[in-house]
Write a protein that holds these residues in place. Structure first.
Motif, mmCIF file in Angstrom:
data_model
loop_
_atom_site.group_PDB
_atom_site.id
_atom_site.type_symbol
_atom_site.label_atom_id
_atom_site.label_comp_id
_atom_site.label_asym_id
_atom_site.label_seq_id
_atom_site.Cartn_x
_atom_site.Cartn_y
_atom_site.Cartn_z
ATOM 1 N N UNK A 73 0.834 -1.207 0.000
ATOM 2 C CA UNK A 73 0.000 0.000 0.000
ATOM 3 C C UNK A 73 0.869 1.258 0.000
ATOM 4 N N UNK A 74 1.975 1.225 0.786
ATOM 5 C CA UNK A 74 2.876 2.377 0.838
ATOM 6 C C UNK A 74 3.511 2.626 -0.530
ATOM 7 N N UNK A 75 3.921 1.535 -1.190
ATOM 8 C CA UNK A 75 4.519 1.673 -2.521
ATOM 9 C C UNK A 75 3.510 2.222 -3.526
ATOM 10 N N UNK A 76 2.256 1.773 -3.409
ATOM 11 C CA UNK A 76 1.216 2.285 -4.307
ATOM 12 C C UNK A 76 0.998 3.783 -4.090
ATOM 13 N N UNK A 77 1.013 4.198 -2.812
ATOM 14 C CA UNK A 77 0.844 5.622 -2.506
ATOM 15 C C UNK A 77 2.007 6.429 -3.079
ATOM 16 N N UNK A 80 1.668 6.623 -6.792
ATOM 17 C CA UNK A 80 0.618 7.569 -7.162
ATOM 18 C C UNK A 80 1.115 9.007 -7.011
ATOM 19 N N UNK A 81 1.890 9.273 -5.953
ATOM 20 C CA UNK A 81 2.441 10.618 -5.767
ATOM 21 C C UNK A 81 3.438 10.959 -6.863
ATOM 22 N N UNK A 87 3.014 14.032 -13.869
ATOM 23 C CA UNK A 87 1.942 14.630 -14.677
ATOM 24 C C UNK A 87 1.980 16.161 -14.579
ATOM 25 N N UNK A 88 2.254 16.659 -13.365
ATOM 26 C CA UNK A 88 2.332 18.103 -13.177
ATOM 27 C C UNK A 88 3.504 18.695 -13.968
ATOM 28 N N UNK A 89 4.671 18.003 -13.927
ATOM 29 C CA UNK A 89 5.834 18.494 -14.659
ATOM 30 C C UNK A 89 5.621 18.414 -16.170
ATOM 31 N N UNK A 90 4.942 17.358 -16.624
ATOM 32 C CA UNK A 90 4.634 17.249 -18.051
ATOM 33 C C UNK A 90 3.725 18.391 -18.497
ATOM 34 N N UNK A 207 5.783 18.957 -0.230
ATOM 35 C CA UNK A 207 5.059 19.502 0.932
ATOM 36 C C UNK A 207 3.790 20.208 0.475
ATOM 37 N N UNK A 208 3.872 20.957 -0.622
ATOM 38 C CA UNK A 208 2.702 21.680 -1.122
ATOM 39 C C UNK A 208 1.597 20.722 -1.563
ATOM 40 N N UNK A 209 2.004 19.616 -2.197
ATOM 41 C CA UNK A 209 1.002 18.668 -2.709
ATOM 42 C C UNK A 209 0.476 17.725 -1.631
#
Length: 220
Positions: A73-77, A80-81, A87-90, A207-209
Motif C-alpha cells: 500500500x505504501x509503494x502504491x501511494x 501515485x504521488x 503529470x504536473x511536470x509534463x 510539501x505543497x502537494x
C-alpha cells in the motif's frame, strides 16, 4: 471337631486370599488411574504446546502478511504521488511553448539565459545553439549582454551562433552554450531549466502537494 476346624481354617484362608486379591486389584486400579492420568496430562500438555506453537506461527504469518500489505500500500501511494508529480511536470513542459510565444517575456528571459551561460562558462570564446526561429532574437541578446559581461568580469568574450546545428525542434526555447573547443556545455533550454528547478524545489513541491512528512527529521 477337627473337620470343622479345617473348614474354619480354609474359610479364613479363602477370606484372607479374597481380601488380598481385592487389595491387589484396588492397588492395581489406583496405579492404573495414576498412570492414565499422567499419560493424559502429558498428552494434553503436548497437544496444548502443539496448538500454542501453531497459534504463534499463525500470528507471525499474519504479522508478515500485514507488513507485506502495508508495504504494498505504501509503494502504491508513493507511485501515485510520483505519477502526480510527473503529470504536473509534463503539464508545465507543455506550457513552456507559451513562454516562447510571448514577445513581452521571451526576449528578457533569453537575456537572462545567455548572460547566465556566459558567467557559468567564463570562456573567451563561446558558441551558442538555439532554435532556428530564434536566431535573430539570440543575436540581439548577445549584443546586449556582451558589454554587461565584460563590465562584470573584466574579460573580453567572442560569441558566435552555430548556424549548422540548431536545437531540436521539440525544445520549447532557450539556448545551449559551448566553450571554444565544444568540450564544456551549459544547457539553458527552457526544459533543462524546468528540470533543474523541479529538482531543487522537489521538497517544497512534495510539501505543497502532500503536506509535511512526519517521519522527516531534516529538511536538507
Amino acid at each position: 471337631n477337627q473337620l470343622e476346624n479345617i473348614k474354619h481354617m480354609m474359610a479364613f484362608i479363602e477370606q484372607e486370599a479374597n481380601e488380598k486379591a481385592e487389595e491387589i486389584d484396588a492397588k492395581a486400579e489406583e496405579e492404573f488411574n495414576i498412570e492414565k492420568g499422567r499419560l493424559v496430562q502429558t498428552q494434553r500438555l503436548k497437544i496444548m504446546e502443539y496448538y500454542e506453537k501453531k497459534e504463534k506461527q499463525i500470528e507471525q504469518q499474519k504479522k508478515i502478511q500485514m507488513s507485506n500489505l502495508m508495504n504494498q500500500a505504501r509503494l502504491k501511494v508513493l507511485k501515485a504521488r510520483d505519477d502526480m508529480i510527473s503529470e504536473m511536470l509534463n503539464e508545465a513542459r507543455q506550457r513552456l511553448g507559451n513562454v516562447a510565444k510571448d514577445p513581452a517575456r521571451y526576449p528578457a528571459l533569453m537575456d537572462g539565459l545567455i548572460l547566465q551561460g556566459f558567467y557559468q562558462l567564463l570562456e573567451p570564446k563561446v558558441t551558442i545553439r538555439c532554435r532556428k526561429q530564434d536566431v535573430q532574437m539570440v543575436q540581439a541578446s548577445i549584443q546586449r549582454n556582451i558589454p554587461v559581461f565584460k563590465a562584470a568580469v573584466k574579460m573580453n568574450i567572442e560569441v558566435r551562433i552555430d548556424q549548422d546545428n540548431f536545437i531540436q525542434p521539440d525544445v520549447s526555447g532557450g539556448v545551449e552554450l559551448y566553450n571554444g573547443n565544444g568540450k564544456i556545455k551549459v544547457s539553458n533550454t527552457l526544459e533543462s531549466r524546468l528540470d533543474l528547478m523541479a529538482q531543487q524545489m522537489m521538497p517544497e513541491i512534495r510539501v505543497s502537494l502532500f503536506g509535511a512528512n512526519p517521519n522527516r527529521k531534516f529538511l536538507d
